[in-house]
Design a protein around this motif. Structure first.
Motif, PDB file in Angstrom:
ATOM      1  N   GLU A   1       0.816  -1.215   0.000  1.00  0.00           N
ATOM      2  CA  GLU A   1       0.000   0.000   0.000  1.00  0.00           C
ATOM      3  C   GLU A   1       0.847   1.262   0.000  1.00  0.00           C
ATOM      4  OE1 GLU A   1      -4.157  -1.167   2.264  1.00  0.00           O
ATOM      5  OE2 GLU A   1      -2.371  -0.800   3.482  1.00  0.00           O
TER       6      GLU A   1
ATOM      7  N   GLY B   1      -7.561  -1.105  -6.075  1.00  0.00           N
ATOM      8  CA  GLY B   1      -6.736  -0.832  -7.250  1.00  0.00           C
ATOM      9  C   GLY B   1      -5.267  -1.122  -7.084  1.00  0.00           C
ATOM     10  N   LEU B   2      -4.911  -2.104  -6.237  1.00  0.00           N
ATOM     11  CA  LEU B   2      -3.510  -2.409  -5.981  1.00  0.00           C
ATOM     12  C   LEU B   2      -2.980  -3.569  -6.823  1.00  0.00           C
ATOM     13  CD1 LEU B   2      -3.291  -2.017  -2.087  1.00  0.00           C
ATOM     14  CD2 LEU B   2      -2.228  -0.567  -3.814  1.00  0.00           C
ATOM     15  N   LEU B   3      -3.812  -4.085  -7.738  1.00  0.00           N
ATOM     16  CA  LEU B   3      -3.391  -5.244  -8.526  1.00  0.00           C
ATOM     17  C   LEU B   3      -3.257  -4.891 -10.006  1.00  0.00           C
ATOM     18  CD1 LEU B   3      -5.548  -8.101  -6.958  1.00  0.00           C
ATOM     19  CD2 LEU B   3      -3.220  -7.384  -6.370  1.00  0.00           C
ATOM     20  N   THR B   4      -2.293  -5.546 -10.644  1.00  0.00           N
ATOM     21  CA  THR B   4      -2.074  -5.403 -12.083  1.00  0.00           C
ATOM     22  C   THR B   4      -2.789  -6.547 -12.804  1.00  0.00           C
ATOM     23  OG1 THR B   4       0.091  -4.370 -11.759  1.00  0.00           O
ATOM     24  CG2 THR B   4      -0.319  -5.408 -13.903  1.00  0.00           C
TER      25      THR B   4
ATOM     26  N   TYR C   1      -7.056 -11.059 -12.326  1.00  0.00           N
ATOM     27  CA  TYR C   1      -6.027 -10.400 -11.522  1.00  0.00           C
ATOM     28  C   TYR C   1      -5.266 -11.353 -10.599  1.00  0.00           C
ATOM     29  CZ  TYR C   1      -8.135  -5.940 -12.890  1.00  0.00           C
ATOM     30  OH  TYR C   1      -8.604  -4.876 -13.611  1.00  0.00           O
TER      31      TYR C   1
ATOM     32  N   PRO D   1       1.437  -7.034  -7.878  1.00  0.00           N
ATOM     33  CA  PRO D   1       1.044  -5.749  -7.293  1.00  0.00           C
ATOM     34  C   PRO D   1       1.200  -4.583  -8.260  1.00  0.00           C
ATOM     35  CG  PRO D   1       2.492  -6.972  -5.813  1.00  0.00           C
ATOM     36  CD  PRO D   1       2.561  -7.640  -7.150  1.00  0.00           C
ATOM     37  N   LYS D   2       0.527  -3.530  -7.934  1.00  0.00           N
ATOM     38  CA  LYS D   2       0.528  -2.305  -8.742  1.00  0.00           C
ATOM     39  C   LYS D   2       1.935  -1.765  -8.967  1.00  0.00           C
ATOM     40  CE  LYS D   2      -1.205   2.467  -8.402  1.00  0.00           C
ATOM     41  NZ  LYS D   2      -2.049   3.391  -7.578  1.00  0.00           N
ATOM     42  N   TYR D   3       2.816  -1.878  -7.955  1.00  0.00           N
ATOM     43  CA  TYR D   3       4.144  -1.272  -8.048  1.00  0.00           C
ATOM     44  C   TYR D   3       5.226  -2.233  -8.541  1.00  0.00           C
ATOM     45  CZ  TYR D   3       1.749   2.230  -5.238  1.00  0.00           C
ATOM     46  OH  TYR D   3       0.859   3.167  -4.795  1.00  0.00           O
TER      47      TYR D   3
END
Length: 430
Positions: free
Chosen positions: A72, A95-98, A136, A289-291
């Motif tokens: 997060e 919205g933290l997943l690609t 996802y 994860p998003k990052y």
């Protein structure tokens, strides 16, 4: 030591090629939740398939929230993570997943599409009605919550209901899993049997029930079990059962398999049951994860983990049940020792009568009375507050005696060894 050397080597690789992030894959997984020999095997396989070098930095966590906090805040650029069901739901909702895309992987080595379990796909679609979690995340391990019991003291009939934990026959002999979500749901299912049978509420609706009324009912019930609960445990319950120090344990199916096998080696018989009222299922799954900085290698890694032989090795090593629906996985678990059961919901129509361990793969009849837990979102604090009150009020006399003995031993230790330093270690979730 093996794990330490693996991590140290991976970290060294990161430092050596800090400017080549595409050659590094950072994986974050539960402790003791993989056959570690598959990691260097993936590195070699990835090189063969893509012609590119890769070094895996493999790190572990013991608490979902610890992992989530790092994601997060964006302070960690993990490429692949293995959260539990409700955390996947939370990450999806925030919205933290690609999104996953396996189209770049050649058909001959794409292990995703053909090995998906229809049941796992169905469960993932239930996570969020507006977003298909299958796009996802990919399931890794799964199981049920139930009762481990010693048939020398507990009959099959007594263990067939969640009310066994309140049965006065088992005073100071019940171990409760120190996992509020996994205790709350079964107790609520038991308390709401009339509503379930009348159709007033469904199992799926019950899994979303975080009302003050239901929390109060579960709290009152758990407090009524006070005289029976020997202790609240994170990971020692299965061991206590093998040594006959307790006769009933609310626990996970994976721990049940371990306990049953270990107890048998000691000449002790243990069994596992999913009570007739119903229960919850749980799973852990792979996500990007998003990052993440190396989405391509992460995609190849998740695909590799779905290769049937790799799934079987991870299952054998960890004692948990692979969520992989490949026929090879099913064949690896067939044993003539067991009675035939219907697991077609998981493996498809040709698996209506196969001899597998029902603790690992619940029969269709059992799974039909189970449901997926959900993330409570902002109501999570209410659950944790209730849990704190129950544990604070629920210490039995045996618990106090144990605490006194342990404190006495600790005091004696520091008196005689005051110049030595102690250390702590964590336990894993499952």
């Amino acid at each position: 030591m093996k794990k330490f050397l693996m991590i140290a080597a991976a970290v060294a690789a990161v430092c050596a090629c800090s400017n080549d992030r595409d050659q590094v894959l950072k994986v974050y997984n539960w402790s003791d939740y993989i056959d570690e020999s598959v990691i260097p095997e993936f590195e070699s396989w990835y090189k063969e398939q893509t012609g590119k070098d890769i070094r895996v930095v493999y790190q572990t966590f013991d608490v979902n929230e610890t992992m989530l906090s790092k994601i997060e805040k964006g302070h960690e650029d993990f490429d692949v993570v293995c959260p539990s069901d409700y955390i996947i739901e939370r990450m999806l909702n925030t919205g933290l997943l690609t999104p996953l895309d396996f189209s770049s992987i050649p058909d001959g080595v794409n292990y995703i599409a053909n090995n998906k379990s229809p049941y796992m796909q169905k469960i993932f679609r239930e996570i969020n009605k507006e977003i298909d979690a299958n796009d996802y995340s990919v399931p890794y391990m799964w199981g049920t919550t139930g009762i481990i019991y010693n048939p020398k003291y507990v009959t099959d009939e007594e263990a067939s209901t969640w009310d066994v934990i309140r049965n006065p026959k088992f005073k100071d002999a019940v171990l409760m899993k120190d996992a509020p979500r996994d205790v709350y749901s079964p107790v609520l299912i038991y308390l709401k049997q009339d509503e379930l049978k009348s159709g007033k509420v469904t199992m799926n609706e019950l899994m979303l029930d975080s009302s003050d009324e239901s929390i109060a009912e579960v709290e009152a019930y758990l407090k009524s079990c006070k005289e029976n609960i020997m202790g609240w445990e994170a990971d020692f319950g299965k061991d206590q059962m093998t040594k006959e120090r307790a006769v009933v344990s609310l626990n996970w199916s994976g721990d049940a398999v371990w306990a049953i096998e270990e107890a048998a080696a000691l000449g002790v018989e243990l069994k596992y049951a999913v009570p007739r009222e119903g229960s919850n299922i749980w799973f852990d799954g792979w996500v990007i994860p998003k990052y993440a900085k190396n989405v391509s290698a992460a995609t190849w890694f998740i695909n590799f983990m779905c290769r049937p032989d790799i799934a079987i090795r991870n299952m054998d090593e960890t004692g948990y049940v692979s969520a992989n629906g490949a026929r090879e996985v099913l064949d690896s678990q067939i044993d003539e020792e067991f009675d035939p059961i219907d697991v077609s919901y998981f493996f498809g129509e040709d698996a209506t009568e196969v001899r597998v361990n029902e603790t690992l793969y619940p029969s269709k009849e059992i799974i039909e009375r189970c449901a997926l837990e959900h993330d409570w979102g902002k109501d999570t604090d209410k659950l944790l507050a209730m849990w704190s009150r129950v544990k604070g009020d629920n210490a039995s006399m045996a618990t106090y005696i144990i605490i006194i003995v342990v404190l006495s031993l600790i005091a004696g230790y520091y008196v005689s060894k005051r110049n030595r330093k102690g250390h702590k270690h964590n336990t894993k979730k499952h």
